[in-house]
Design a protein around this motif. Structure first.
Motif, PDB file in Angstrom:
ATOM      1  N   PRO A 177      85.647  30.703  30.612  1.00  0.00           N
ATOM      2  CA  PRO A 177      86.196  29.394  30.220  1.00  0.00           C
ATOM      3  C   PRO A 177      85.245  28.275  30.666  1.00  0.00           C
ATOM      4  CG  PRO A 177      87.801  30.682  31.464  1.00  0.00           C
ATOM      5  CD  PRO A 177      86.508  31.403  31.556  1.00  0.00           C
ATOM      6  N   TYR A 178      85.245  27.179  29.887  1.00  0.00           N
ATOM      7  CA  TYR A 178      84.301  26.095  30.206  1.00  0.00           C
ATOM      8  C   TYR A 178      84.580  25.485  31.572  1.00  0.00           C
ATOM      9  CZ  TYR A 178      82.969  26.487  25.342  1.00  0.00           C
ATOM     10  OH  TYR A 178      82.518  26.975  24.155  1.00  0.00           O
ATOM     11  N   TRP A 179      85.882  25.329  31.938  1.00  0.00           N
ATOM     12  CA  TRP A 179      86.178  24.699  33.237  1.00  0.00           C
ATOM     13  C   TRP A 179      85.628  25.542  34.375  1.00  0.00           C
ATOM     14  CZ3 TRP A 179      89.029  27.516  36.704  1.00  0.00           C
ATOM     15  CH2 TRP A 179      89.861  28.539  36.197  1.00  0.00           C
ATOM     16  N   MET A 180      85.608  26.856  34.161  1.00  0.00           N
ATOM     17  CA  MET A 180      85.154  27.722  35.241  1.00  0.00           C
ATOM     18  C   MET A 180      83.650  27.585  35.460  1.00  0.00           C
ATOM     19  SD  MET A 180      86.260  31.655  35.593  1.00  0.00           S
ATOM     20  CE  MET A 180      88.006  31.464  35.421  1.00  0.00           C
ATOM     21  N   ILE A 181      82.917  27.517  34.351  1.00  0.00           N
ATOM     22  CA  ILE A 181      81.462  27.403  34.523  1.00  0.00           C
ATOM     23  C   ILE A 181      81.121  26.027  35.094  1.00  0.00           C
ATOM     24  CG2 ILE A 181      80.693  26.561  32.244  1.00  0.00           C
ATOM     25  CD1 ILE A 181      78.555  28.936  32.664  1.00  0.00           C
ATOM     26  N   ILE A 182      81.961  25.022  34.813  1.00  0.00           N
ATOM     27  CA  ILE A 182      81.706  23.701  35.392  1.00  0.00           C
ATOM     28  C   ILE A 182      81.928  23.740  36.910  1.00  0.00           C
ATOM     29  CG2 ILE A 182      82.528  21.316  35.448  1.00  0.00           C
ATOM     30  CD1 ILE A 182      82.956  21.549  32.409  1.00  0.00           C
ATOM     31  N   ILE A 183      82.935  24.488  37.350  1.00  0.00           N
ATOM     32  CA  ILE A 183      83.114  24.664  38.798  1.00  0.00           C
ATOM     33  C   ILE A 183      81.886  25.353  39.392  1.00  0.00           C
ATOM     34  CG2 ILE A 183      84.436  25.914  40.557  1.00  0.00           C
ATOM     35  CD1 ILE A 183      86.924  25.369  38.985  1.00  0.00           C
ATOM     36  N   GLY A 184      81.391  26.368  38.668  1.00  0.00           N
ATOM     37  CA  GLY A 184      80.181  27.055  39.119  1.00  0.00           C
ATOM     38  C   GLY A 184      79.013  26.092  39.230  1.00  0.00           C
ATOM     39  N   ASP A 185      78.865  25.194  38.240  1.00  0.00           N
ATOM     40  CA  ASP A 185      77.775  24.218  38.259  1.00  0.00           C
ATOM     41  C   ASP A 185      77.904  23.294  39.458  1.00  0.00           C
ATOM     42  OD1 ASP A 185      76.645  25.147  35.914  1.00  0.00           O
ATOM     43  OD2 ASP A 185      78.005  23.961  34.688  1.00  0.00           O
ATOM     44  N   PHE A 186      79.144  22.877  39.738  1.00  0.00           N
ATOM     45  CA  PHE A 186      79.392  22.014  40.893  1.00  0.00           C
ATOM     46  C   PHE A 186      78.962  22.725  42.173  1.00  0.00           C
ATOM     47  CE2 PHE A 186      82.158  20.771  44.412  1.00  0.00           C
ATOM     48  CZ  PHE A 186      81.931  19.404  44.445  1.00  0.00           C
ATOM     49  N   PHE A 187      79.372  23.992  42.279  1.00  0.00           N
ATOM     50  CA  PHE A 187      79.023  24.781  43.467  1.00  0.00           C
ATOM     51  C   PHE A 187      77.507  24.885  43.610  1.00  0.00           C
ATOM     52  CE2 PHE A 187      78.411  28.621  45.941  1.00  0.00           C
ATOM     53  CZ  PHE A 187      79.385  28.491  46.916  1.00  0.00           C
ATOM     54  N   ALA A 188      76.834  25.198  42.484  1.00  0.00           N
ATOM     55  CA  ALA A 188      75.381  25.396  42.524  1.00  0.00           C
ATOM     56  C   ALA A 188      74.665  24.110  42.919  1.00  0.00           C
ATOM     57  CB  ALA A 188      74.887  25.879  41.164  1.00  0.00           C
ATOM     58  N   ILE A 189      74.997  23.021  42.244  1.00  0.00           N
ATOM     59  CA  ILE A 189      74.232  21.793  42.452  1.00  0.00           C
ATOM     60  C   ILE A 189      74.626  21.100  43.752  1.00  0.00           C
ATOM     61  CG2 ILE A 189      73.813  19.476  41.548  1.00  0.00           C
ATOM     62  CD1 ILE A 189      72.309  21.616  40.069  1.00  0.00           C
ATOM     63  N   VAL A 190      75.915  20.894  43.972  1.00  0.00           N
ATOM     64  CA  VAL A 190      76.321  20.097  45.132  1.00  0.00           C
ATOM     65  C   VAL A 190      76.270  20.923  46.413  1.00  0.00           C
ATOM     66  CG1 VAL A 190      78.171  18.750  46.151  1.00  0.00           C
ATOM     67  CG2 VAL A 190      77.688  18.543  43.729  1.00  0.00           C
ATOM     68  N   LEU A 191      76.962  22.071  46.438  1.00  0.00           N
ATOM     69  CA  LEU A 191      77.053  22.801  47.698  1.00  0.00           C
ATOM     70  C   LEU A 191      75.778  23.548  48.054  1.00  0.00           C
ATOM     71  CD1 LEU A 191      80.270  22.466  47.057  1.00  0.00           C
ATOM     72  CD2 LEU A 191      80.389  24.086  48.912  1.00  0.00           C
ATOM     73  N   VAL A 192      75.164  24.196  47.070  1.00  0.00           N
ATOM     74  CA  VAL A 192      74.020  25.034  47.416  1.00  0.00           C
ATOM     75  C   VAL A 192      72.723  24.232  47.447  1.00  0.00           C
ATOM     76  CG1 VAL A 192      72.744  27.121  46.835  1.00  0.00           C
ATOM     77  CG2 VAL A 192      75.177  27.004  46.388  1.00  0.00           C
ATOM     78  N   LYS A 193      72.578  23.286  46.492  1.00  0.00           N
ATOM     79  CA  LYS A 193      71.289  22.599  46.388  1.00  0.00           C
ATOM     80  C   LYS A 193      71.276  21.266  47.125  1.00  0.00           C
ATOM     81  CE  LYS A 193      68.099  20.972  42.868  1.00  0.00           C
ATOM     82  NZ  LYS A 193      68.080  20.556  41.465  1.00  0.00           N
ATOM     83  N   GLN A 194      72.175  20.346  46.740  1.00  0.00           N
ATOM     84  CA  GLN A 194      72.073  18.983  47.269  1.00  0.00           C
ATOM     85  C   GLN A 194      72.456  18.882  48.751  1.00  0.00           C
ATOM     86  OE1 GLN A 194      70.524  16.674  46.016  1.00  0.00           O
ATOM     87  NE2 GLN A 194      70.361  17.198  43.864  1.00  0.00           N
TER      88      GLN A 194
END
Lengths: 184, 214, 339
Positions: C106-123
């Motif tokens: 689902p699109y909402w799920m991949i957006i959560i994944g994107d948030f996790f990747a960019i904010v928590l893991v990278k930024q």
């Protein structure tokens, strides 16, 4: 302050620690005497609950026959209508302790999970009181013979995302069936 | 020691979980539903107050060389008492907290406060210290529980409200299961520590500004 | 090269100083150019994916990339830091995350994944160049919060494809990896496996198209083939030596072409930030990824181990960077050996 001799010093250390330990032990003994009966009653109630869930009318604990059924068997109860077996198959996260009720014809009366350490939200469904958990355990009722999960060509639908747990529960049920079949 | 200062230290500036980083094991493991958090927090608070009072009362009697042994015996005694009482009177809580109640014996908060505070201060101050540190621990646990339970199970008040199932906020299938697993514990704690640090700095700044204005 | 010192506070007096020792060579290769090349290299696999799984594959990829850029921009804005959106690294993360998810996500799920990747893991670790694990893979690991979604695979072919807005009528099927985990590769020919006309994550199925992208990256000198070769080679050797089913050669080829080995080896294990700098370190890194992948595939409960293998090896990079460090110019050999 007066200088203490070595002997007096060591004695003081020993006696202080001894006193603290003795008083603590005494306090514990007292608390234990108060709570002992309640804890035992609580445990008995739990076992009885699990037992009556799978074996209507309950039963008496009997000796386990020395047969190897492939899965550890903790307890065996004999009731009017059949047997209840407490088996402990290995699941995904550790041992699943479960109670399986089997009637005298070798049909399953019920399955209940006493304790487990499966993954929350996946394997843990096997022991849940939710509708999903009830549905999973309900599948076993009335079955007999050798069971298997659908992935292995059987009739039991495994919990989604938790094939290993489902297999373990099925193993436990099979072991209980085998044990009871052996009892005649 | 003034009361307000002690309270603030326990709750925020010297919070046992968020600043001193003590008792991590139980913090990670049990904060998956509100019931667990409150139960664990209260158990630790009670044990902390009792052990602080007793150790403070005995601080002049216990020789320095055997103090750790004596503290541990006292703490273990109280922990076992609480454990037995829970098993007898609150069996559900006892089951869901499992091994973590006996493990309070080695929870660094208790021994840490005994060593750092109770062994140097009077009985009343030690009791208050135990209370405030305990409250700090409980509050941190409850925040972790609420966040993790909401994100991981989609419910609020698991174990107490709505017959133990909790009030469902997010529909089935939406909550992120990983949040109630250890991973989620670390993630939540990390964010919470960052938040606490920000708050400490913010309050500090405000106080300084106030002083400067004077 | 040293970090440029920026004085942005008063734009009127804006100037940029670079303080470093000579030589002051200028290179046209910027992060943006590298990331653009990576995106170009990822393109064949995307086209393939649309052919196998329908237009939803494209939509998922676009949504993921857009969400990553948005989170990157938003975080930098809120934290009052310079925007790093234009270096395109967020786009690459978004595309890679989409590639390692099922097309039915689902699109909402991949957006959560994107948030996790960019904010928590990278930024949170300081932005580009500071993250210690691959953001896309860490996000994939987090997305296993929804294990059922993450292990539902549609059958390839347009007639089975999931709709752009609804995934209800998608036809699901087991992946070749699941078959291999159960015993042996069945129902799929090796050729299909190489072309990628099989079930699996959105962008990982086609070995051939990913290899084309890899070749482009090597020719453009964006990556050296060291890590991919060590990774794929190790998987091949283990597959050859310890086949679980089929014959040795089939098993070896199937091990290499199935699952995320190609995508992981070419595009993820080679991430500059999370892979070693030294040659020896890179080779050990690749071998380690291969071994862990196969260990998880053979002994794990889950049938794919590429993402976890790379994450585990990411965490070892600090140590691997100490292996095979070149001798300091002019330093005596003995001392270098001691260090």
């Amino acid at each position: 302050m007066k200088k203490e001799s070595t002997f007096a010093y060591v004695l003081r250390l020993t006696v202080t620690l001894l006193l603290i330990t003795a008083i603590t032990a005494g306090a514990l003994a007292w608390i234990n005497s108060i709570t002992e009966d309640r804890i035992a009653a609580e445990k008995a109630r739990k076992t009885a609950e699990a037992l009556s869930a799978v074996l209507p009318g309950g039963g008496e604990e009997v000796d386990i026959p020395a047969v190897d059924v492939g899965v550890p068997v903790n307890r065996l109860y004999k009731g009017e209508n059949g047997y209840a077996v407490e088996v402990a198959p290995s699941g995904f996260g550790g041992t699943i302790t479960m109670m399986v009720g089997v009637d005298l014809e070798g049909n399953i009366l019920g399955v209940s999970v006493v304790s487990h350490t499966e993954t929350a939200g996946l394997g843990a469904v096997a022991g849940d009181k939710t509708s999903k958990g009830e549905a999973f355990r309900g599948q076993y009722v009335g079955q007999s013979g050798e069971l298997a999960v659908s992935k292995d060509g059987g009739v039991i639908d495994s919990i989604s995302g938790a094939t290993i747990t489902s297999r373990a529960v099925t193993d436990g049920v099979n072991a209980a069936l085998a044990l009871v079949a052996n009892m005649g | 020691m003034n009361l307000k200062q002690q309270f603030k230290e326990g709750l925020l500036t010297k919070n046992p979980v968020l600043v001193q980083l003590l008792g991590m094991c139980s913090t990670m493991a049990i904060t998956t539903s509100l019931f667990n958090g409150i139960g664990m927090g209260l158990s630790v608070t009670i044990i902390l107050i009792c052990s602080n009072v007793l150790i403070s009362a005995l601080r002049k009697v216990i020789p320095n060389q055997i103090r750790i042994a004596a503290y541990i015996v006292i703490i273990a005694g109280f922990v076992t008492i609480v454990d037995l009482c829970l098993q007898a009177f609150l069996p559900d809580l006892s089951e869901s907290l499992g091994v973590f109640i006996p493990l309070i014996v080695v929870n660094c908060i208790i021994l840490g406060r005994a060593e750092a505070f109770a062994s140097k201060n009077g009985v009343v101050a030690s009791a208050l210290d135990g209370l405030f540190q305990g409250i700090g621990y409980t509050v941190a646990l409850i925040i972790m529980c609420v966040v993790r339970e909401f994100l991981g199970s989609g419910t609020f008040g698991g174990g107490i409200l709505n017959g133990g199932e909790g009030i469902r906020i997010l529909p089935e299938g939406v909550p992120a299961m990983l949040m109630v697993m250890p991973v989620g514990g670390f993630l939540t704690l990390g964010c919470l520590i960052a938040g606490a640090q920000w708050l400490v700095k913010y309050l500090d700044k405000k106080e300084k500004a106030k002083e400067a204005a004077k | 090269m040293a970090e440029p010192i920026k004085q942005m506070k008063n734009p009127k007096y804006f100037y940029e100083l670079t303080i470093s020792s000579s030589p002051h060579a200028h290179s046209p290769v910027t992060t943006q150019v590298i990331m653009r090349d990576v995106l170009i290299a990822l393109l064949p696999a995307l086209i393939g994916s649309v052919c196998f799984f329908g237009f939803r594959a494209l939509m998922v990829t676009l949504v993921s990339a857009a969400a990553c850029v948005f989170f990157e921009w938003g975080y930098r804005k809120i934290m009052k830091k310079d925007s790093t959106v234009y270096d395109l690294s967020a786009v690459v993360t978004g595309v890679l995350l989409a590639y390692v998810c099922p097309v039915t996500i689902p699109y909402w799920m991949i957006i959560i994944g994107d948030f996790f990747a960019i904010v928590l893991v990278k930024q949170l670790f300081g932005g580009i160049g500071k993250n210690f694990v691959n953001p896309a893979l860490a996000a994939r690991a987090f997305l296993f919060s929804w294990p059922v979604v993450m292990s539902t695979w549609v059958k390839p072919g347009f007639e089975n494809a999931a709709g752009i807005f609804s995934t209800a009528d998608a036809v699901t099927a087991a992946t070749p990896l699941a078959a291999m985990h159960a015993g042996s590769l069945e129902g799929v020919s090796l050729l299909e496996l190489m072309v990628g006309n099989v079930g699996g994550c959105l962008g990982e199925t086609s070995a051939v198209l990913l290899l084309i992208g890899g070749a482009y990256l090597v020719i453009r000198k964006v990556i050296t083939p060291r890590i991919p070769l060590a990774f794929i080679g190790t998987v091949a050797v283990i597959g050859l030596l310890f086949p679980q089913g089929n014959d040795r050669i089939t098993w070896m080829l199937a091990s290499v072409c199935s699952g995320g080995v190609m995508l992981g080896a070419i595009f993820m294990a080679t991430d500059y930030v999370t892979s070693p700098i030294t040659k020896a370190g890179q080779i050990i890194f690749g071998i380690g990824c291969g071994v862990i992948t196969m260990v998880i595939r053979y002994f794990g409960a889950y049938n794919e181990g590429v993402s976890y293998a790379i994450l585990v090896m990411n965490a070892c990079v600090v140590l691997l960077d100490k292996v095979g460090r070149p001798r300091k110019f002019g330093a005596p050999k003995k001392e270098a050996a001691k260090k």
